[in-house]
Design an enzyme around this catalytic site. Structure first.
Site, PDB file in Angstrom:
ATOM      1  N   ASP A 133       0.731  -8.637   0.894  1.00 30.48           N
ATOM      2  CA  ASP A 133      -0.606  -8.742   1.453  1.00 30.48           C
ATOM      3  C   ASP A 133      -1.652  -7.937   0.692  1.00 30.48           C
ATOM      4  O   ASP A 133      -2.736  -8.430   0.399  1.00 30.48           O
ATOM      5  CB  ASP A 133      -0.553  -8.270   2.912  1.00 30.48           C
ATOM      6  CG  ASP A 133      -1.917  -8.284   3.569  1.00 30.48           C
ATOM      7  OD1 ASP A 133      -2.497  -9.381   3.648  1.00 30.48           O
ATOM      8  OD2 ASP A 133      -2.402  -7.224   3.983  1.00 30.48           O
ATOM      9  N   ASP A 136       0.413  -2.603   0.244  1.00 30.31           N
ATOM     10  CA  ASP A 136       1.751  -2.390   0.804  1.00 30.31           C
ATOM     11  C   ASP A 136       2.643  -3.567   0.441  1.00 30.31           C
ATOM     12  O   ASP A 136       2.282  -4.406  -0.380  1.00 30.31           O
ATOM     13  CB  ASP A 136       1.657  -2.195   2.325  1.00 30.31           C
ATOM     14  CG  ASP A 136       0.951  -3.373   2.999  1.00 30.31           C
ATOM     15  OD1 ASP A 136       0.645  -4.370   2.311  1.00 30.31           O
ATOM     16  OD2 ASP A 136       0.705  -3.298   4.221  1.00 30.31           O
ATOM     17  N   TYR A 284      -2.732  -4.612  12.486  1.00 25.17           N
ATOM     18  CA  TYR A 284      -3.104  -5.039  11.137  1.00 25.17           C
ATOM     19  C   TYR A 284      -3.988  -6.283  11.132  1.00 25.17           C
ATOM     20  O   TYR A 284      -5.121  -6.231  10.685  1.00 25.17           O
ATOM     21  CB  TYR A 284      -1.841  -5.213  10.270  1.00 25.17           C
ATOM     22  CG  TYR A 284      -1.124  -3.900  10.183  1.00 25.17           C
ATOM     23  CD1 TYR A 284      -1.575  -2.922   9.298  1.00 25.17           C
ATOM     24  CD2 TYR A 284      -0.087  -3.577  11.057  1.00 25.17           C
ATOM     25  CE1 TYR A 284      -0.991  -1.668   9.268  1.00 25.17           C
ATOM     26  CE2 TYR A 284       0.506  -2.331  11.029  1.00 25.17           C
ATOM     27  CZ  TYR A 284       0.043  -1.375  10.131  1.00 25.17           C
ATOM     28  OH  TYR A 284       0.614  -0.135  10.116  1.00 25.17           O
ATOM     29  N   GLU A 529      -8.373  -0.347  -1.263  1.00 23.14           N
ATOM     30  CA  GLU A 529      -7.186  -1.198  -1.145  1.00 23.14           C
ATOM     31  C   GLU A 529      -7.562  -2.657  -1.344  1.00 23.14           C
ATOM     32  O   GLU A 529      -8.406  -3.202  -0.620  1.00 23.14           O
ATOM     33  CB  GLU A 529      -6.511  -1.017   0.220  1.00 23.14           C
ATOM     34  CG  GLU A 529      -5.233  -1.859   0.333  1.00 23.14           C
ATOM     35  CD  GLU A 529      -4.364  -1.486   1.520  1.00 23.14           C
ATOM     36  OE1 GLU A 529      -4.858  -0.819   2.443  1.00 23.14           O
ATOM     37  OE2 GLU A 529      -3.180  -1.890   1.498  1.00 23.14           O
TER      38      GLU A 529
END
Ligand code: NAG
Ligand code: NAG
Ligand code: NAG
Ligand code: NAG
Ligand code: NAG
Length: 557
Positions: A133, A136, A284, A529
């Site tokens: 994704d 991670d 999430y 990220e």
């Protein structure tokens, strides 16, 4: 282009032969008047020399004419490559390779290797492919399906641009890497696996995908624990991808379409939020509603099948309930409404020939809403959104803010091309008139900001230009490929102040604060990220701008 060129060239050669014959005739005449063998040889040499000169000249001229044709051709041709955006596209496309799980094929990222080969095996499924994704090592089905839908849309609209800059094949390959996974995650009509990996376990480690040791459980939705939005988004991904692969492999395309139809029925019949059925996904990718995904999936199914029942679904049957006509929204992995408005405007503007009056009336509601969204994006329109930084970047929220800037710019570019293709000259915004070029200008302003024209003088696309974030929050990028750290001691790489040893090429990071500052620290996941869907949206935007063409083509011809 090729046939006229060849014809022209042949014509030129014919003229040339005639010239040679004329020269020969001349020479023959002169030869007749000469009396001696010496004169004859002299003229023979002159003749051969003349033939040689003429041949060389003819070849040179014909090459030059070809060259002129080619350069002039590209000048008139509407598809002129824009090197800056073509280059950025080629970089952005590589992030899909960075994120690939499974047994890699023709891997071009030197620090990546095979990983997660056992994913799905506990349920006797092969869920090894797909994309990680973000920074991670989770595979979240909801955003991953959205990535595939957006990438399909980009290919369907701008595949001819991608092709002009050698990016079509990579885009199709990356799309198939995801759809192969999605197909395997749907083993029976009412079962869909929506997650591989446990976020708690995964986030407890900082390790490379190639050497990860954490357990990777799989999570499903089914008729008792439904998940309308994730099933519908997966249906949208498969329906749009079935159009992409239609001419490449009709067996594969048909398979995608069959799964898409089953999933749509499952989503629509067993209605419920997946974040209610599977509460652990809330941290999430919590979903706020599912009506938007139902409309989105039905729209793509209509485009993929031509089946009017899907059109009725989004118009007469469910438009009123789910479309939220008149209200602008932000296109994202959670909210597809703005995408639906723009996609259905395409049908209203370009392909409404065989649509009934009442359906057309409702398609116009979608188009009016798309216009409201466009008016909000234009910076000097009376209804311009205030959600914008001083430098002009669309900015909604601090987490992963660039997803909205890039998504808005992609939609504006599509809408501008639909207007041009349908001969719609103006967009009316509360008393002011705008042209398609104003929307294109807005899209370019967002992409320019992202590529470095911003107060930080930083490219938020990793690998592009000379200054980009060096401490991207990304496990594989931050750990040397030959490190022998494991789950827990790997955190030393997260804490290290050194730049990432591996470049996460093509990553679009989260982006700046509202005050336009950015902190390039590896623990700054809010800003640093990247996600796979960010890259899909950016790939869509850049592929639209990679050439100067503005023609929206049919998805099926
Ligand atoms: C249906 O999905 C729920 C939620 O993931 C799961 O707990 C349950 O075991 C599934 N049902 C079957 C029959 O596998
Ligand atoms: C077309 O797709 C099917 C189904 O995935 C596959 O079995 C077949 O090998 C593909 N054909 C080609 C030529 O790639
Ligand atoms: C997830 O979304 C639902 C529905 O909007 C909401 O009720 C819930 O509080 C959200 N959960 C989290 C953790 O944000
Ligand atoms: C910018 O905004 C962030 C987050 O609100 C804040 O932490 C930072 O201090 C601000 N920077 C400047 C230069 O104002
Ligand atoms: C990241 O680490 C720095 C230095 O250790 C610390 O000051 C900062 O608060 C951390 N930021 C976050 C978001 O955890």
């Amino acid at each position: 282009m090729a046939p006229p060129n060849i014809l022209c060239c042949a014509q030129f050669m014919k003229d040339d032969e005639e010239n040679v014959k004329k020269v020969q005739a001349n020479n023959n005449y002169k030869d007749d008047t000469s009396k001696t063998k010496c004169w004859f040889l002299y003229w023979l040499l002159v003749l051969l020399f003349a033939i040689g000169v003429i041949t060389v000249a003819a070849l040179t001229i014909s090459k030059y004419v070809d060259f002129l044709k080619r350069t002039r051709g590209s000048h008139h041709h509407p598809q002129q490559v824009v090197p800056k955006y073509a280059n950025a596209l080629q970089i952005a496309m590589q992030f899909f390779d960075v994120q690939k799980s499974g047994k890699l094929v023709d891997n071009k990222i030197e620090w990546r290797g095979d990983s997660a080969l056992q994913d799905g095996s506990e349920e006797k499924l092969d869920l090894s492919k797909g994309l990680y994704d973000a920074g991670d090592l989770m595979k979240f089905g909801f955003p991953m399906a959205f990535t595939a839908t957006v990438l399909s849309w980009a290919i369907l609209e701008y595949g001819h641009h991608m092709n002009a800059v050698q990016q079509l094949k990579p885009a199709q390959d990356s799309l198939k890497w995801v759809t192969d996974y999605l197909l395997n995650s749907h083993p029976s009509p009412n079962v869909l696996y929506v997650q591989v990996g446990d976020p708690e376990l995964d986030h407890n480690c900082w390790e490379r995908p190639e050497t990860m040791t954490a357990k990777r459980p799989v999570t499903q939705i089914n008729a008792s624990f439904p998940g309308t939005e994730v099933a519908a988004e997966t249906a949208a991904a498969m329906a749009s991808a079935s159009l992409v692969f239609k001419k490449i492999n009709s067996t594969y395309s048909d398979m995608l379409l069959m799964h898409a139809q089953q999933l749509f029925t499952f989503a629509d019949t067993y209605r419920g939020l997946y974040s209610t059925s599977v509460p652990q996904v809330q941290t999430y990718y919590n979903s706020t509603a599912y009506g938007d995904e139902l409309l989105w999936a039905a729209s793509w199914l209509y485009l993929a099948t031509g089946d009017r029942s899907y059109l009725r679904y989004v118009t007469d049957l469910n438009g009123q309930a789910f479309a939220d006509w008149g209200n602008p929204t932000w296109f994202s992995w959670d909210d597809k409404r703005a995408g639906v408005h723009v996609l259905l405007s395409r049908i209203n503007l370009i392909g409404a020939k065989d649509v009934s009056d009442s359906e057309n009336l409702e398609l116009q509601m979608y188009r009016k809403t798309a216009e409201t969204i466009m008016c909000g994006l234009l910076p000097d329109s009376p209804t311009a959104t205030p959600s914008r930084t001083e430098g002009g970047l669309i900015w909604i929220a601090p987490w992963n803010c660039l997803q909205h800037s890039v998504a808005s710019a992609f939609l504006a570019l599509l809408y501008s091309d639909y207007m041009l293709t349908s001969g719609t000259e103006t967009l009316y915004c509360s008393g002011k008139l705008y042209k398609p070029d104003d929307l294109r200008g807005f899209s370019i302003s967002q992409v320019e900001y992202v590529l470095g024209n911003n107060p930080m003088k930083l490219s938020y696309l990793v690998g592009y230009g000379s200054r980009y974030p060096l401490h991207v929050h990304h496990r594989g990028s931050s750990i040397p490929a030959n490190a022998n750290t494991g789950c827990r001691d790997g955190f030393k790489w997260l804490d290290s102040e050194s730049p990432n040893p591996n470049v996460a090429v093509g990553a679009l990071v989260g982006g700046p604060f509202f005050n336009e500052s950015y902190v390039d620290a590896r623990n700054n996941s809010m800003q640093g990220e990247p996600t796979a869907y960010n890259s899909a949206l950016l790939v869509g935007l850049l592929s639209g701008l990679a050439t100067s063409s503005t023609v929206a083509k049919s998805f099926t011809t």
